[in-house]
Every structure is written in structure tokens, then in C-alpha cells.
Design a protein around this motif. Structure first.
Motif, mmCIF file in Angstrom:
data_model
loop_
_atom_site.group_PDB
_atom_site.id
_atom_site.type_symbol
_atom_site.label_atom_id
_atom_site.label_comp_id
_atom_site.label_asym_id
_atom_site.label_seq_id
_atom_site.Cartn_x
_atom_site.Cartn_y
_atom_site.Cartn_z
ATOM 1 N N GLU A 28 -6.538 6.879 0.068
ATOM 2 C CA GLU A 28 -5.752 6.838 -1.171
ATOM 3 C C GLU A 28 -6.579 6.179 -2.278
ATOM 4 O OE1 GLU A 28 -2.932 8.333 -1.409
ATOM 5 O OE2 GLU A 28 -2.345 8.573 0.688
ATOM 6 N N ASN A 29 -6.485 6.725 -3.470
ATOM 7 C CA ASN A 29 -7.232 6.194 -4.624
ATOM 8 C C ASN A 29 -6.491 5.007 -5.241
ATOM 9 O OD1 ASN A 29 -9.675 7.808 -4.954
ATOM 10 N ND2 ASN A 29 -8.250 9.512 -5.209
ATOM 11 N N ILE A 30 -6.438 3.928 -4.474
ATOM 12 C CA ILE A 30 -5.851 2.680 -4.960
ATOM 13 C C ILE A 30 -6.811 1.544 -4.616
ATOM 14 C CG2 ILE A 30 -3.497 3.559 -4.640
ATOM 15 C CD1 ILE A 30 -3.286 1.711 -2.187
ATOM 16 N N THR A 31 -6.563 0.384 -5.198
ATOM 17 C CA THR A 31 -7.412 -0.789 -4.976
ATOM 18 C C THR A 31 -6.571 -1.939 -4.446
ATOM 19 O OG1 THR A 31 -8.943 -0.158 -6.737
ATOM 20 C CG2 THR A 31 -8.924 -2.474 -6.093
ATOM 21 N N THR A 32 -7.071 -2.613 -3.434
ATOM 22 C CA THR A 32 -6.400 -3.788 -2.888
ATOM 23 C C THR A 32 -7.229 -5.040 -3.166
ATOM 24 O OG1 THR A 32 -5.218 -2.632 -1.111
ATOM 25 C CG2 THR A 32 -5.716 -4.963 -0.752
ATOM 26 N N ILE A 33 -6.569 -6.056 -3.708
ATOM 27 C CA ILE A 33 -7.167 -7.377 -3.834
ATOM 28 C C ILE A 33 -6.542 -8.229 -2.731
ATOM 29 C CG2 ILE A 33 -7.649 -9.320 -5.349
ATOM 30 C CD1 ILE A 33 -8.714 -6.564 -6.333
ATOM 31 N N PHE A 34 -7.354 -8.589 -1.758
ATOM 32 C CA PHE A 34 -6.878 -9.256 -0.542
ATOM 33 C C PHE A 34 -7.270 -10.725 -0.570
ATOM 34 C CE2 PHE A 34 -8.188 -10.030 4.093
ATOM 35 C CZ PHE A 34 -6.993 -10.656 4.393
ATOM 36 N N GLU A 86 0.331 -0.240 7.207
ATOM 37 C CA GLU A 86 0.165 0.312 5.860
ATOM 38 C C GLU A 86 -1.276 0.160 5.382
ATOM 39 O OE1 GLU A 86 4.405 -0.111 6.480
ATOM 40 O OE2 GLU A 86 2.710 -1.437 6.849
ATOM 41 N N THR A 87 -1.871 -0.987 5.691
ATOM 42 C CA THR A 87 -3.250 -1.246 5.266
ATOM 43 C C THR A 87 -4.224 -0.278 5.917
ATOM 44 O OG1 THR A 87 -2.770 -3.603 4.944
ATOM 45 C CG2 THR A 87 -5.083 -2.977 5.201
ATOM 46 N N PRO A 89 0.806 -1.220 0.000
ATOM 47 C CA PRO A 89 0.000 0.000 0.000
ATOM 48 C C PRO A 89 0.838 1.269 0.000
ATOM 49 C CG PRO A 89 -0.876 -1.574 1.574
ATOM 50 C CD PRO A 89 0.453 -2.094 1.146
ATOM 51 N N ALA A 90 1.968 1.244 0.686
ATOM 52 C CA ALA A 90 2.841 2.410 0.718
ATOM 53 C C ALA A 90 3.463 2.661 -0.654
ATOM 54 C CB ALA A 90 3.943 2.227 1.769
ATOM 55 N N VAL A 91 3.897 1.565 -1.310
ATOM 56 C CA VAL A 91 4.472 1.693 -2.652
ATOM 57 C C VAL A 91 3.402 2.198 -3.625
ATOM 58 C CG1 VAL A 91 5.511 0.438 -4.581
ATOM 59 C CG2 VAL A 91 6.197 -0.091 -2.225
ATOM 60 N N ALA A 92 2.209 1.634 -3.525
ATOM 61 C CA ALA A 92 1.114 2.059 -4.408
ATOM 62 C C ALA A 92 0.763 3.525 -4.187
ATOM 63 C CB ALA A 92 -0.108 1.185 -4.174
#
Length: 248
Positions: free
Chosen positions: A114-120, A105-106, A74-77
Motif C-alpha cells: 500500500e502506498n502509505i507511510t508509517t511513523i513507528f 495490519e502492519t 494501517p487498515a484505515v489508511a
């Protein structure tokens, strides 16, 4: 010539996957690639690979990929998205990567919106490192580090990630899905697509939690593993949308 009814998604590399027989990582990879194809965003999509069974995800997707240190996807993203806001960012993480070493980070990527998407990928165990207890391991579940089953008064309670992240103001979308049957696989694809669309609309952080099978470390056949998702995981981790800012 017959009509083609199924083909490899263009966003999925033409290489052999390295997962165990019956592992459902491959299904989720395909769904992500199909969504990328349908949204026509391969040229501006950046995936962040984790540390875990899917550590080689950068080989399997045909979009740009970055390998992140354990738990730090998440930090890199966040850095990539802030530097290139028009790119579409997704992190692909297991329960150890996301909910153990990467917990901070999560949580904070959701808090910041943050405008990112996580696939968990939640398979309730550490797969790559030998089957130890994960933050998502169920009560009474036997693992290498809980040989008598997980006990609440010793190892604590499993973490319900979607429920936790849904409480954060910056989380725009949180849904838990599964890949145990065709109906749920189709629902998983729909959720992944919606998560990407919410990101592209600038609504905030989105996460799709996927209940997944790990036959090898569960000590089950592939068929038994899919049944265990239904009989043991789903009662504790109910499927459904836990937050969606586009509704109501």
C-alpha cells in the motif's frame, strides 16, 4: 529586526503538547510537520492517529486527521488511500499499537504494498497504560509485567520491525533512526521526508522506525533516557536503511 532561524511548522497546531517531560514524541511531531511544510502537501495530507500516548495526535497536526481503533491505523489508511489516491497518508503508531494488537495490519499493509507511510515510535515499553512489556522490550529490561527482566524462554524475543517488514515484497522503504541527539534528529527528518516522497512516487509501503525515549516508564531522567537509547537500544536495534527500492 533579527532573522528568524527557527519557527513552529505551519502543519503543527498551535497547542500545548500533552506528553511527559523528556518524551520525544514532540520532536517527531515537529519533524513530520516540517516535512509536510517543505513538500507543500498539508492540504492533501491525512494522518491516522493511534491508541497510546499519542492518541491525541489529531489535536497536534493541522492537516486532516482520523482516529483509528487500536492497531488498525494501517487498515484505515489503506481505505482512505484507495478512495483518494492523490492524498498523502501517514500512520503514527507506537510499539503496542503497531507490533502487538496491530501486527496483522502492519504485516499485510506491507505485503500488499500500500502506498502509505508509517511513523513507528519504538520506546521498548507500553507508555500510556502503565509501563508493561511491549513486543519491543529488550532482554533483561524491567517493566511492570517483567519485574525480573524480560527472559527469552518466558516472554520470547523482541520484534525487530524494520528487519521483518524489509522482507516483504511490497515494502519499498524501511529505515530505523533515533532522536537522541541533533545529528540523529536531522537524520530522522531526512528519513521521514524520503518515506513521504517514496509514497508520492507510488513505490509502495514505507516505514520509519524511531528509537524514542520514555523517561517516565523507564524510571529515568530525560538525560539518562537519551543515554539509554544509545547504550541499550541501539546495540539491539541498529540504525540504518533496511530496504530502499530507489537504491541499486
Amino acid at each position: 529586526m533579527g532573522q528568524i532561524v527557527f519557527d513552529r511548522p505551519k502543519a503543527l497546531s498551535d497547542v500545548q503538547l500533552t506528553y511527559c517531560p523528556g518524551c520525544t514524541h514532540g520532536i517527531v511531531h515537529r519533524l513530520i510537520a516540517q516535512v509536510i511544510d517543505e513538500l507543500e502537501i498539508e492540504g492533501r495530507t491525512v494522518g491516522i492517529a493511534p491508541v497510546g500516548c499519542s492518541v491525541f495526535a489529531y489535536n497536534f497536526f493541522d492537516c486532516d486527521m482520523i482516529q483509528a481503533p487500536h492497531g488498525r491505523a494501517p487498515a484505515v489508511a489503506t481505505g482512505v488511500k484507495r478512495a483518494h489516491p492523490n492524498n498523502v497518508l501517514f500512520t503514527y503508531q507506537g510499539d503496542g499499537d503497531l507490533a502487538a494488537i496491530g501486527t496483522a495490519e502492519t504485516v499485510h499493509v506491507g505485503a500488499r504494498g500500500e502506498n502509505i507511510t508509517t511513523i513507528f515510535i519504538n520506546n521498548a515499553i507500553y507508555g500510556m497504560t502503565g509501563g508493561q512489556m511491549a513486543p519491543t522490550t529488550l532482554y533483561k529490561q524491567v517493566t511492570m509485567t517483567t519485574p525480573y527482566g524480560r527472559e527469552k524462554n518466558i516472554q520470547g524475543s523482541p520484534i525487530k520491525v524494520c528487519e521483518m517488514l524489509a522482507t516483504l515484497d511490497g515494502t519499498a522503504y524501511a529505515e530505523r533512526v533515533a532522536v537522541d541527539c541533533v545529528k540523529n534528529v536531522n537524520a530522522t527528518k531526512k528519513a521521514i521526508k524520503k518515506a513521504f516522497q517514496i509514497q508520492m512516487a507510488g513505490k509502495g509501503y514505507s516505514i520509519v522506525e524511531v528509537l524514542s525515549a520514555c523517561p517516565t516508564e523507564w524510571g529515568k531522567s530525560p538525560v539518562e533516557a537519551l543515554e539509554w537509547i544509545r547504550t541499550d537500544m541501539m546495540p539491539f536495534y541498529p540504525l540504518g536503511i533496511y530496504k530502499d527500492v530507489t537504491e541499486g
